[in-house]
Design a protein around this motif. Sequence first.
Motif, PDB file in Angstrom:
ATOM      1  N   ASN A 194     -15.158  41.562  31.872  1.00 35.56           N
ATOM      2  CA  ASN A 194     -15.663  43.104  31.772  1.00 35.56           C
ATOM      3  C   ASN A 194     -14.698  43.763  32.894  1.00 35.56           C
ATOM      4  OD1 ASN A 194     -16.986  45.129  30.393  1.00 35.56           O
ATOM      5  ND2 ASN A 194     -18.596  45.279  32.083  1.00 35.56           N
ATOM      6  N   ILE A 195     -13.402  43.469  33.094  1.00 34.89           N
ATOM      7  CA  ILE A 195     -12.681  44.086  33.918  1.00 34.89           C
ATOM      8  C   ILE A 195     -12.521  45.639  33.880  1.00 34.89           C
ATOM      9  CG2 ILE A 195     -10.464  44.093  35.289  1.00 34.89           C
ATOM     10  CD1 ILE A 195     -10.699  40.997  35.124  1.00 34.89           C
ATOM     11  N   GLU A 196     -12.403  45.765  32.342  1.00 33.37           N
ATOM     12  CA  GLU A 196     -11.975  47.072  31.955  1.00 33.37           C
ATOM     13  C   GLU A 196     -12.886  48.216  32.387  1.00 33.37           C
ATOM     14  OE1 GLU A 196     -11.801  44.432  30.190  1.00 33.37           O
ATOM     15  OE2 GLU A 196     -10.289  44.566  28.545  1.00 33.37           O
ATOM     16  N   ALA A 197     -14.063  47.672  32.488  1.00 37.63           N
ATOM     17  CA  ALA A 197     -15.298  48.596  32.910  1.00 37.63           C
ATOM     18  C   ALA A 197     -14.940  49.256  34.398  1.00 37.63           C
ATOM     19  CB  ALA A 197     -16.556  47.944  33.091  1.00 37.63           C
ATOM     20  N   PHE A 198     -14.238  48.529  35.308  1.00 35.86           N
ATOM     21  CA  PHE A 198     -13.874  48.943  36.498  1.00 35.86           C
ATOM     22  C   PHE A 198     -12.695  49.531  36.542  1.00 35.86           C
ATOM     23  CE2 PHE A 198     -11.200  47.029  40.251  1.00 35.86           C
ATOM     24  CZ  PHE A 198     -11.389  48.136  41.246  1.00 35.86           C
ATOM     25  N   LEU A 199     -11.604  49.180  35.587  1.00 33.57           N
ATOM     26  CA  LEU A 199     -10.402  49.995  35.622  1.00 33.57           C
ATOM     27  C   LEU A 199     -10.363  51.312  34.939  1.00 33.57           C
ATOM     28  CD1 LEU A 199      -8.031  46.700  34.780  1.00 33.57           C
ATOM     29  CD2 LEU A 199      -8.906  47.576  37.133  1.00 33.57           C
ATOM     30  N   ASP A 200     -11.208  51.655  34.146  1.00 32.14           N
ATOM     31  CA  ASP A 200     -11.603  52.985  33.422  1.00 32.14           C
ATOM     32  C   ASP A 200     -12.134  53.993  34.379  1.00 32.14           C
ATOM     33  OD1 ASP A 200     -10.365  52.071  31.212  1.00 32.14           O
ATOM     34  OD2 ASP A 200     -12.322  51.472  30.108  1.00 32.14           O
ATOM     35  N   LEU A 201     -12.680  53.454  35.520  1.00 34.05           N
ATOM     36  CA  LEU A 201     -13.439  54.528  36.480  1.00 34.05           C
ATOM     37  C   LEU A 201     -12.310  55.384  36.918  1.00 34.05           C
ATOM     38  CD1 LEU A 201     -15.958  52.099  38.167  1.00 34.05           C
ATOM     39  CD2 LEU A 201     -16.259  53.309  36.208  1.00 34.05           C
ATOM     40  N   ASP A 202     -12.835  56.798  37.348  1.00 29.53           N
ATOM     41  CA  ASP A 202     -12.121  57.581  37.963  1.00 29.53           C
ATOM     42  C   ASP A 202     -12.667  57.696  39.271  1.00 29.53           C
ATOM     43  OD1 ASP A 202     -10.868  59.680  38.752  1.00 29.53           O
ATOM     44  OD2 ASP A 202     -11.930  61.319  37.751  1.00 29.53           O
ATOM     45  N   LEU A 203     -11.812  56.838  40.288  1.00 27.01           N
ATOM     46  CA  LEU A 203     -12.187  56.407  41.445  1.00 27.01           C
ATOM     47  C   LEU A 203     -10.896  56.999  42.479  1.00 27.01           C
ATOM     48  CD1 LEU A 203     -13.425  52.873  41.298  1.00 27.01           C
ATOM     49  CD2 LEU A 203     -14.822  54.903  41.569  1.00 27.01           C
ATOM     50  N   PRO A 204     -11.249  57.512  43.777  1.00 26.69           N
ATOM     51  CA  PRO A 204     -10.182  57.869  44.747  1.00 26.69           C
ATOM     52  C   PRO A 204      -9.406  56.650  45.110  1.00 26.69           C
ATOM     53  CG  PRO A 204     -12.172  58.053  45.544  1.00 26.69           C
ATOM     54  CD  PRO A 204     -12.617  57.696  44.481  1.00 26.69           C
ATOM     55  N   GLY A 205      -8.206  57.013  45.847  1.00 23.36           N
ATOM     56  CA  GLY A 205      -7.608  55.678  46.501  1.00 23.36           C
ATOM     57  C   GLY A 205      -7.018  54.825  45.459  1.00 23.36           C
ATOM     58  N   SER A 206      -7.300  53.543  45.653  1.00 26.40           N
ATOM     59  CA  SER A 206      -6.431  52.348  44.846  1.00 26.40           C
ATOM     60  C   SER A 206      -7.395  51.420  44.246  1.00 26.40           C
ATOM     61  CB  SER A 206      -5.352  51.810  45.856  1.00 26.40           C
ATOM     62  OG  SER A 206      -4.685  52.744  46.501  1.00 26.40           O
ATOM     63  N   LYS A 207      -6.880  50.998  43.288  1.00 24.19           N
ATOM     64  CA  LYS A 207      -7.653  49.719  42.744  1.00 24.19           C
ATOM     65  C   LYS A 207      -6.911  48.545  42.574  1.00 24.19           C
ATOM     66  CE  LYS A 207     -10.030  52.775  39.209  1.00 24.19           C
ATOM     67  NZ  LYS A 207      -9.694  53.338  37.802  1.00 24.19           N
ATOM     68  N   VAL A 208      -7.279  47.344  43.049  1.00 20.14           N
ATOM     69  CA  VAL A 208      -6.698  46.248  43.138  1.00 20.14           C
ATOM     70  C   VAL A 208      -7.294  45.091  42.389  1.00 20.14           C
ATOM     71  CG1 VAL A 208      -5.867  44.686  44.935  1.00 20.14           C
ATOM     72  CG2 VAL A 208      -5.740  46.850  45.333  1.00 20.14           C
ATOM     73  N   ILE A 209      -6.613  44.157  41.483  1.00 21.29           N
ATOM     74  CA  ILE A 209      -7.221  43.048  41.136  1.00 21.29           C
ATOM     75  C   ILE A 209      -6.312  41.874  41.712  1.00 21.29           C
ATOM     76  CG2 ILE A 209      -7.341  41.750  38.827  1.00 21.29           C
ATOM     77  CD1 ILE A 209      -9.123  44.247  38.883  1.00 21.29           C
ATOM     78  N   VAL A 210      -7.107  41.005  42.105  1.00 22.96           N
ATOM     79  CA  VAL A 210      -6.688  39.838  42.522  1.00 22.96           C
ATOM     80  C   VAL A 210      -6.973  38.553  41.483  1.00 22.96           C
ATOM     81  CG1 VAL A 210      -6.578  38.131  44.662  1.00 22.96           C
ATOM     82  CG2 VAL A 210      -6.936  40.370  44.952  1.00 22.96           C
ATOM     83  N   GLY A 211      -6.187  37.655  41.257  1.00 24.14           N
ATOM     84  CA  GLY A 211      -6.440  36.730  40.063  1.00 24.14           C
ATOM     85  C   GLY A 211      -5.534  36.773  38.943  1.00 24.14           C
ATOM     86  N   ASP A 212      -5.875  35.741  37.931  1.00 26.73           N
ATOM     87  CA  ASP A 212      -4.834  35.468  36.990  1.00 26.73           C
ATOM     88  C   ASP A 212      -5.857  35.079  35.673  1.00 26.73           C
ATOM     89  OD1 ASP A 212      -2.827  35.148  35.249  1.00 26.73           O
ATOM     90  OD2 ASP A 212      -1.738  33.712  36.403  1.00 26.73           O
ATOM     91  N   GLY A 213      -5.210  35.167  34.469  1.00 22.61           N
ATOM     92  CA  GLY A 213      -6.118  34.931  33.398  1.00 22.61           C
ATOM     93  C   GLY A 213      -5.235  35.445  32.124  1.00 22.61           C
ATOM     94  N   PRO A 214      -6.176  34.955  31.031  1.00 24.69           N
ATOM     95  CA  PRO A 214      -5.378  35.360  29.781  1.00 24.69           C
ATOM     96  C   PRO A 214      -5.177  36.744  29.279  1.00 24.69           C
ATOM     97  CG  PRO A 214      -7.615  34.456  29.380  1.00 24.69           C
ATOM     98  CD  PRO A 214      -7.440  34.490  30.792  1.00 24.69           C
TER      99      PRO A 214
END
Length: 342
Positions: A194-214
């Motif tokens: 459910n990573i899109e739920a995080f990436l769709d947020l309007d947040l200040p600063g930076s978003k970082v994803i650590v990991g790999d996958g399909p």
Amino acid sequence: MTKILIVTDAWRPQINGVVRTLERLSEEIRRFGIEVDLLTPAEFPTLPCPTYPEIRLALTGINRVRRRIEAARPDYVHIATEGPLGLMTAKVVNGHGPGFTTSYHTRFPEYLSARLPVPQSWSYAWLKRFHNRGLACMVATESLRRDLSDRGFNNLAIWSRGVDQSLFRPRTERILDLPRPIFMNVGRVSVEKNIEAFLDLDLPGSKVIVGDGPVLGSLKKRYPDVHFLGTHTGEDLARLYAAADVFVFPSLTDTFGNVLIEALACGVPVAAYPVMGPVDVIGDTGSGVLSNDLQEACLAALDIPREAALARAADFTWERATQQFVDTIEQAQRRRRTVQAA
């Protein structure tokens, strides 16, 4: 010396919570005077698991598995996964010798239904039959225990998790030269997280994803402003955790979430939904914020002191988790002997 055979279909080179848990358990349990033998796909030819190619399924037959178990001569058998090796081991051991215990690591019905039109009720019925054949089924949280009990699973026991606090700890250096605050997620980049739920947020600063996958490639295209750092392990991973301001956990399907306690041990508060895993790890401890509004949780978590995260992480030690594992096996064996004597 007492000997336990642990059977798992999830093993290296996979990087996930199941593999890390079994690796650390194998180290810790020797301190309890128990010899460990691992039966894994590394001993056999393999093929990739459909929809989850990182998992390699063992290509072998039940007779070879039987000979392997007979040669090991274990006092206890624990089946960690419900894959080919686990299923064949259950057939070999069930009703003979020491019997076996199992553990429920993954909400497989939810993962499967996210990819294929398979009703969750079918998957749960099959899993219930498998796990109820064992002497005990170990689960990581009380929420999961209640959920499976309501579905008819028997002999459920808590087996929590630990975190290596010598590795995962606060750091003074800040290795990420990014606008702050930094909101981070670590884990497999796949649809069930459910990573899109995080990436769709309007947040200040930076978003970082650590990991790999399909779904990593598609997410990179859809979210060009997000920093995708790929897979990191060990010291590199710990330093990345410590560089974050908030750890964001959008998953709705995890049974525990080892990454939660790794982040806490680095002094990073958590923002998550109030679901299984976060409810058990974070709850009302003050080490994070749980809300159905994930953006609200992320912003509120910025005000949590790192000391609160560290205090909660201290509750999760591998010594305690291993003691729970050993106690459950010994209790299950005592019940078996009582039934046999009767």
